[in-house]
Motif scaffolding. Sequence first.
Motif, PDB file in Angstrom:
ATOM      1  N   GLY A  79       0.778  -1.262  -0.145  1.00  0.00           N
ATOM      2  CA  GLY A  79      -0.137   0.041  -0.043  1.00  0.00           C
ATOM      3  C   GLY A  79       0.753   1.319  -0.180  1.00  0.00           C
ATOM      4  N   LEU A  80       2.209   1.162   0.315  1.00  0.00           N
ATOM      5  CA  LEU A  80       3.040   2.412   0.201  1.00  0.00           C
ATOM      6  C   LEU A  80       3.703   2.724  -1.064  1.00  0.00           C
ATOM      7  N   VAL A  81       3.551   1.748  -1.924  1.00  0.00           N
ATOM      8  CA  VAL A  81       4.443   1.878  -3.062  1.00  0.00           C
ATOM      9  C   VAL A  81       3.459   2.063  -4.360  1.00  0.00           C
ATOM     10  N   SER A  82       3.757   2.550  -5.371  1.00  0.00           N
ATOM     11  CA  SER A  82       3.175   2.817  -6.611  1.00  0.00           C
ATOM     12  C   SER A  82       3.708   2.256  -7.780  1.00  0.00           C
ATOM     13  N   SER A  83       4.489   1.376  -7.659  1.00  0.00           N
ATOM     14  CA  SER A  83       5.180   0.462  -9.091  1.00  0.00           C
ATOM     15  C   SER A  83       4.142  -0.226  -9.274  1.00  0.00           C
ATOM     16  N   GLU A  84       4.163  -0.518 -10.756  1.00  0.00           N
ATOM     17  CA  GLU A  84       3.179  -1.684 -11.408  1.00  0.00           C
ATOM     18  C   GLU A  84       3.615  -2.944 -11.005  1.00  0.00           C
ATOM     19  N   VAL A  85       4.915  -3.139 -10.671  1.00  0.00           N
ATOM     20  CA  VAL A  85       5.444  -4.468 -10.424  1.00  0.00           C
ATOM     21  C   VAL A  85       6.015  -4.416  -9.016  1.00  0.00           C
ATOM     22  N   ILE A  86       5.535  -5.498  -8.054  1.00  0.00           N
ATOM     23  CA  ILE A  86       6.187  -5.393  -6.751  1.00  0.00           C
ATOM     24  C   ILE A  86       6.814  -6.678  -6.408  1.00  0.00           C
TER      25      ILE A  86
END
Length: 135
Positions: A79-86
């Motif tokens: 929830g804290l990141v906005s990258s398309e891939v995690i």
Amino acid sequence: RVSLIIPYLNETWRHISATVGSMLAYSPMEVVDEILFIDDGNAPEWQFHKELTAIHPKIRVHRNEKRQGLIRSKVIGAGLVSSEVIFFMEPHCIVQKQWLEPLLQRLMLDASSHSTIVMPTLDIIPENNFEEYKP
């Protein structure tokens, strides 16, 4: 673009720094948005916030004031990141050359469906002595 999320609890600095060092050495940083460490309520002697953030500008630390557990920490991190891939990583992993690129290529083969999960091949690293590991 990719974010690497690494929850940690009571991990030694030796293991964490080996993990970070290998990621920075062998990851194409132009595709890495950030490396997010999730401190899952560690006692002060296990936090390493200043040490981590001093290593590279793409490293940041989020602290759970109260221990949330591994899965909830991963959800918080997502929830804290906005990258398309995690990518969810462990704080005691050593990655090798070309570890990330094949995983991203495989994900891109079926990018429209968002139903692909990839996992690298894992080597066994001696738990008590990282120095015994031979790639």
